[in-house]
Design a protein around this motif. Structure first.
Motif, PDB file in Angstrom:
ATOM      1  N   VAL A   1      46.681  23.638  42.178  1.00  0.00           N
ATOM      2  CA  VAL A   1      46.130  24.957  41.860  1.00  0.00           C
ATOM      3  C   VAL A   1      46.351  25.846  43.076  1.00  0.00           C
ATOM      4  N   THR A   2      47.178  26.853  42.927  1.00  0.00           N
ATOM      5  CA  THR A   2      47.488  27.743  44.042  1.00  0.00           C
ATOM      6  C   THR A   2      46.546  28.939  44.041  1.00  0.00           C
ATOM      7  N   LEU A   3      46.310  29.464  45.217  1.00  0.00           N
ATOM      8  CA  LEU A   3      45.408  30.602  45.384  1.00  0.00           C
ATOM      9  C   LEU A   3      46.095  31.702  46.170  1.00  0.00           C
ATOM     10  N   GLU A   4      45.561  32.901  46.040  1.00  0.00           N
ATOM     11  CA  GLU A   4      46.032  33.998  46.868  1.00  0.00           C
ATOM     12  C   GLU A   4      45.546  33.810  48.296  1.00  0.00           C
ATOM     13  N   ARG A   5      46.152  34.539  49.214  1.00  0.00           N
ATOM     14  CA  ARG A   5      45.812  34.384  50.630  1.00  0.00           C
ATOM     15  C   ARG A   5      44.347  34.692  50.910  1.00  0.00           C
ATOM     16  N   TYR A   6      43.736  35.545  50.105  1.00  0.00           N
ATOM     17  CA  TYR A   6      42.368  35.983  50.353  1.00  0.00           C
ATOM     18  C   TYR A   6      41.350  35.218  49.512  1.00  0.00           C
ATOM     19  N   GLN A   7      41.760  34.150  48.864  1.00  0.00           N
ATOM     20  CA  GLN A   7      40.871  33.396  47.991  1.00  0.00           C
ATOM     21  C   GLN A   7      40.531  32.037  48.604  1.00  0.00           C
TER      22      GLN A   7
ATOM     23  N   VAL B   1      34.012  17.368  45.271  1.00  0.00           N
ATOM     24  CA  VAL B   1      33.374  18.523  45.907  1.00  0.00           C
ATOM     25  C   VAL B   1      33.657  18.534  47.410  1.00  0.00           C
ATOM     26  N   ARG B   2      33.595  17.374  48.050  1.00  0.00           N
ATOM     27  CA  ARG B   2      33.850  17.319  49.493  1.00  0.00           C
ATOM     28  C   ARG B   2      35.276  17.754  49.826  1.00  0.00           C
ATOM     29  N   TYR B   3      36.213  17.481  48.927  1.00  0.00           N
ATOM     30  CA  TYR B   3      37.591  17.910  49.172  1.00  0.00           C
ATOM     31  C   TYR B   3      37.765  19.406  48.905  1.00  0.00           C
ATOM     32  N   ILE B   4      37.304  19.876  47.753  1.00  0.00           N
ATOM     33  CA  ILE B   4      37.519  21.274  47.383  1.00  0.00           C
ATOM     34  C   ILE B   4      36.557  22.192  48.118  1.00  0.00           C
ATOM     35  N   GLY B   5      35.280  21.787  48.166  1.00  0.00           N
ATOM     36  CA  GLY B   5      34.239  22.628  48.739  1.00  0.00           C
ATOM     37  C   GLY B   5      33.331  23.159  47.652  1.00  0.00           C
ATOM     38  N   GLY B   6      32.033  23.248  47.961  1.00  0.00           N
ATOM     39  CA  GLY B   6      31.090  23.746  46.985  1.00  0.00           C
ATOM     40  C   GLY B   6      29.767  23.014  47.075  1.00  0.00           C
ATOM     41  N   GLU B   7      29.047  22.964  45.957  1.00  0.00           N
ATOM     42  CA  GLU B   7      27.689  22.425  45.935  1.00  0.00           C
ATOM     43  C   GLU B   7      27.648  21.059  45.272  1.00  0.00           C
TER      44      GLU B   7
ATOM     45  N   GLU C   1      40.055   1.187  36.121  1.00  0.00           N
ATOM     46  CA  GLU C   1      41.289   0.577  35.640  1.00  0.00           C
ATOM     47  C   GLU C   1      42.408   1.614  35.534  1.00  0.00           C
ATOM     48  N   ASP C   2      42.079   2.777  35.007  1.00  0.00           N
ATOM     49  CA  ASP C   2      43.060   3.844  34.813  1.00  0.00           C
ATOM     50  C   ASP C   2      42.294   5.152  34.639  1.00  0.00           C
ATOM     51  N   PHE C   3      42.948   6.262  34.932  1.00  0.00           N
ATOM     52  CA  PHE C   3      42.292   7.540  34.715  1.00  0.00           C
ATOM     53  C   PHE C   3      43.319   8.669  34.654  1.00  0.00           C
ATOM     54  N   THR C   4      42.909   9.743  34.029  1.00  0.00           N
ATOM     55  CA  THR C   4      43.679  10.982  34.045  1.00  0.00           C
ATOM     56  C   THR C   4      42.795  12.072  34.626  1.00  0.00           C
ATOM     57  N   LEU C   5      43.418  13.042  35.272  1.00  0.00           N
ATOM     58  CA  LEU C   5      42.670  14.116  35.910  1.00  0.00           C
ATOM     59  C   LEU C   5      43.376  15.438  35.648  1.00  0.00           C
ATOM     60  N   LYS C   6      42.600  16.417  35.255  1.00  0.00           N
ATOM     61  CA  LYS C   6      43.128  17.767  35.072  1.00  0.00           C
ATOM     62  C   LYS C   6      42.288  18.739  35.884  1.00  0.00           C
ATOM     63  N   VAL C   7      42.959  19.700  36.489  1.00  0.00           N
ATOM     64  CA  VAL C   7      42.284  20.671  37.331  1.00  0.00           C
ATOM     65  C   VAL C   7      42.850  22.050  37.028  1.00  0.00           C
ATOM     66  N   GLY C   8      42.024  23.060  37.163  1.00  0.00           N
ATOM     67  CA  GLY C   8      42.507  24.405  36.888  1.00  0.00           C
ATOM     68  C   GLY C   8      41.448  25.446  37.154  1.00  0.00           C
ATOM     69  N   LYS C   9      41.740  26.654  36.732  1.00  0.00           N
ATOM     70  CA  LYS C   9      40.811  27.778  36.859  1.00  0.00           C
ATOM     71  C   LYS C   9      40.957  28.645  35.616  1.00  0.00           C
ATOM     72  N   ASN C  10      39.894  29.360  35.297  1.00  0.00           N
ATOM     73  CA  ASN C  10      39.886  30.232  34.118  1.00  0.00           C
ATOM     74  C   ASN C  10      40.267  29.480  32.849  1.00  0.00           C
TER      75      ASN C  10
ATOM     76  N   PRO D   1      45.818  25.598  48.789  1.00  0.00           N
ATOM     77  CA  PRO D   1      45.841  25.147  47.397  1.00  0.00           C
ATOM     78  C   PRO D   1      45.035  23.869  47.218  1.00  0.00           C
ATOM     79  N   ALA D   2      44.554  23.654  46.016  1.00  0.00           N
ATOM     80  CA  ALA D   2      43.947  22.373  45.665  1.00  0.00           C
ATOM     81  C   ALA D   2      45.077  21.441  45.257  1.00  0.00           C
ATOM     82  N   VAL D   3      45.378  20.485  46.116  1.00  0.00           N
ATOM     83  CA  VAL D   3      46.534  19.604  45.915  1.00  0.00           C
ATOM     84  C   VAL D   3      46.156  18.484  44.943  1.00  0.00           C
ATOM     85  N   TYR D   4      46.918  18.374  43.871  1.00  0.00           N
ATOM     86  CA  TYR D   4      46.595  17.430  42.805  1.00  0.00           C
ATOM     87  C   TYR D   4      46.552  15.994  43.312  1.00  0.00           C
ATOM     88  N   ASN D   5      47.530  15.598  44.111  1.00  0.00           N
ATOM     89  CA  ASN D   5      47.586  14.215  44.596  1.00  0.00           C
ATOM     90  C   ASN D   5      46.378  13.860  45.457  1.00  0.00           C
ATOM     91  N   LYS D   6      45.843  14.832  46.190  1.00  0.00           N
ATOM     92  CA  LYS D   6      44.671  14.562  47.013  1.00  0.00           C
ATOM     93  C   LYS D   6      43.422  14.399  46.150  1.00  0.00           C
TER      94      LYS D   6
END
Length: 390
Positions: free
Chosen positions: A369-375, A315-321, A352-361, A335-340
């Motif tokens: 995850v890329t966003l438009e200029r106004y998002q 949350v601290r990286y992306i932003g929100g509650e 020990e190990d983990f997988t992470l998936k991120v997306g929208k809709n 954009p929300a950069v996956y490596n970050k």
């Protein structure tokens, strides 16, 4: 040394080599300047102190340039493009108090959340015939910790029989930490055209100079037809993250090109120097809710609140509650950069190990995850899924 190519710092090895050569020139080639010899020790001591002076000289040189200046030296470059660093800001909002009808409560009445985030009322109020009153509040401490969700302010710090209850109907907002050097450099770069007017860059720069505006962009329709977003021909649309509506409208009116209409769903009337009103339109940044799923394999070092730490880091990286507090996170269009995101999770011990998936809709993947200029990206900690295997 300073020449046409810039400043070149003399390092300890360079200084000692010169002093060693000078010693041999003065005392002969057979003079002993080894590490344990008296002369060698003296030369190395002097070389070390001189190297510290060269470091200071390099810092002074670098403080003149936006990409290398730091701290107060960086602050002094801001006025050249009309900006200043945004300092700590206090969250503000309002609370609804209940109490004795007709009782007057002076400003400074302290309320809090159960997590001990404290707020003071900022004006005197009198309870109406319904025994309620709405009063503005300000956080006691600056920073994002003061941005709390609706309904969380429910504690009266210093009880009094004339005040029986408190709640915040809407979230508090506006709290933030002091702008970092990196954020200030970004603001400097975006504001560099702000000294002009009647151009897209000048308009963006002017909006960014509003201290409460986090990000801004302008999209213009140069054509003679409606564009795909519905903008009329020869109009521009300002998208703004943060800031006061009236102040934003005034800046758009003062900086935008005359005769070219602004466009947007927020409409304000601004008076010109003759007292005539003009409609100014703009839009708020569109919030895009992201989704994150983390699947972990952990060991005994994984902390008891590890899942919460992971959610908080994301949350601290992306932003929100997160737990009633709001965090600014990514700027508009970033954009929300996956490596970050991976790096944020990897900081937690015992994984020990983990997988992470991120997306929208509901489209999840292991990538940016890329966003438009106004998002602008947002996420809620409670919506982050953490699956754990021991």
């Amino acid at each position: 040394m300073l020449d046409r190519t810039g400043f070149k710092r003399r390092r300890f090895e360079d200084l000692f080599a010169e002093m060693n050569d000078k010693a041999k020139e003065t005392f002969g080639d057979k003079v002993n300047t080894s590490e344990r010899s008296p002369l060698g020790i003296i030369l190395r001591i002097f070389a070390w102190f001189l190297s510290k002076l060269w470091v200071t000289a390099e810092d002074v040189y670098n403080s003149s340039y936006i990409n290398s200046a730091e701290g107060s030296s960086l602050d002094r470059l801001g006025p050249h493009v009309g900006i200043t660093r945004v300092l700590d800001q206090y969250a503000r909002g309002s609370v609804q108090l209940t109490g004795a009808a007709g009782h007057t409560l002076v400003q400074g009445f302290r309320v809090a959340t159960e997590a001990k985030v404290y707020f003071d009322t900022t004006q005197d109020i009198t309870f109406d015939s319904n025994s309620t009153a709405i009063v503005p509040i300000e956080a006691v401490e600056p920073g994002q910790g003061g941005n709390v969700s609706a309904g969380l302010i429910n504690v009266i710090v210093n009880p009094t029989p004339d005040v029986t209850g408190v709640t915040n109907v809407v979230p508090t907002a506006g709290g933030r930490e002091k702008m970092t050097d990196s954020e200030f450099r970004d603001l400097f770069t975006q504001s560099v055209a702000g000294g002009g007017a009647a151009s897209i860059d000048a308009l963006i720069g002017a909006l960014l100079r509003i201290s409460t505006v986090r990000a801004a962009t302008v999209i213009q329709n140069f054509t003679n037809e409606l564009d795909t977003a519905g903008r009329p021909p020869h109009t521009y649309q300002c998208y703004v993250l943060g800031g006061d509506d009236d102040e934003i409208a005034q800046v758009i009116f003062s900086t935008g090109a005359g005769g070219i209409e602004s466009y947007g769903d927020v409409v304000n009337t601004v008076l010109d120097i003759g007292g005539y009103g003009h409609e100014v339109k703009f839009s708020r940044a569109q919030e895009v809710i992201l989704q994150v799923v983390v699947t972990l394999t952990t060991n005994e070092q994984y902390p008891a609140d590890g899942d919460e730490q992971i959610r908080s880091a994301i949350v601290r990286y992306i932003g929100g509650e997160d737990g009633g507090s709001y965090y600014n996170g990514l700027s508009m269009g970033a954009p929300a950069v996956y490596n970050k995101l991976v790096s944020a999770v990897d900081q937690i011990e015992g994984i020990e190990d983990f997988t992470l998936k991120v997306g929208k809709n509901d489209v999840m993947e292991e990538g940016n995850v890329t966003l438009e200029r106004y998002q602008v990206a947002q996420i809620n900690a409670k919506d982050i899924v953490v699956n754990r295997h021991v």
